[in-house]
Design a protein around this motif. Structure first.
Motif: not given
Length: 80
Positions: A30, A33, A36, A75
């Motif tokens: 998480k 993400h 990013r 990721r």
């Protein structure tokens, strides 16, 4: 107008930095993400600023882009 765009770039920068710190403390899916996404939004705000005011890319973030690529690989590994 220029002040509004500057404020947006500064806001996106602060969100990116906060997200980066969070990811460093806890490297999970998480947080990677979120970092990013924060980077993409920050990059878009810089590109908008450059387009409107500089007409060329003067602000470059090579080191940040390297980190972004590494995070992408992390990721990808997590998702597999």
């Amino acid at each position: 107008m220029s002040l509004d765009i500057y404020k947006e770039v500064k806001k996106r920068d602060e969100i990116f930095i906060k997200s980066t710190r969070k990811t460093i403390k806890n490297t999970n899916m998480k947080n990677i993400h979120d970092m990013r996404v924060a980077y993409r939004r920050f990059e878009t705000s810089i590109e908008t600023y450059n387009y409107i005011f500089l007409k060329e890319k003067k602000l470059r973030f090579k080191n940040i882009k390297k980190v972004f690529k590494i995070l992408g690989k992390m990721r990808d590994i997590q998702i597999q």
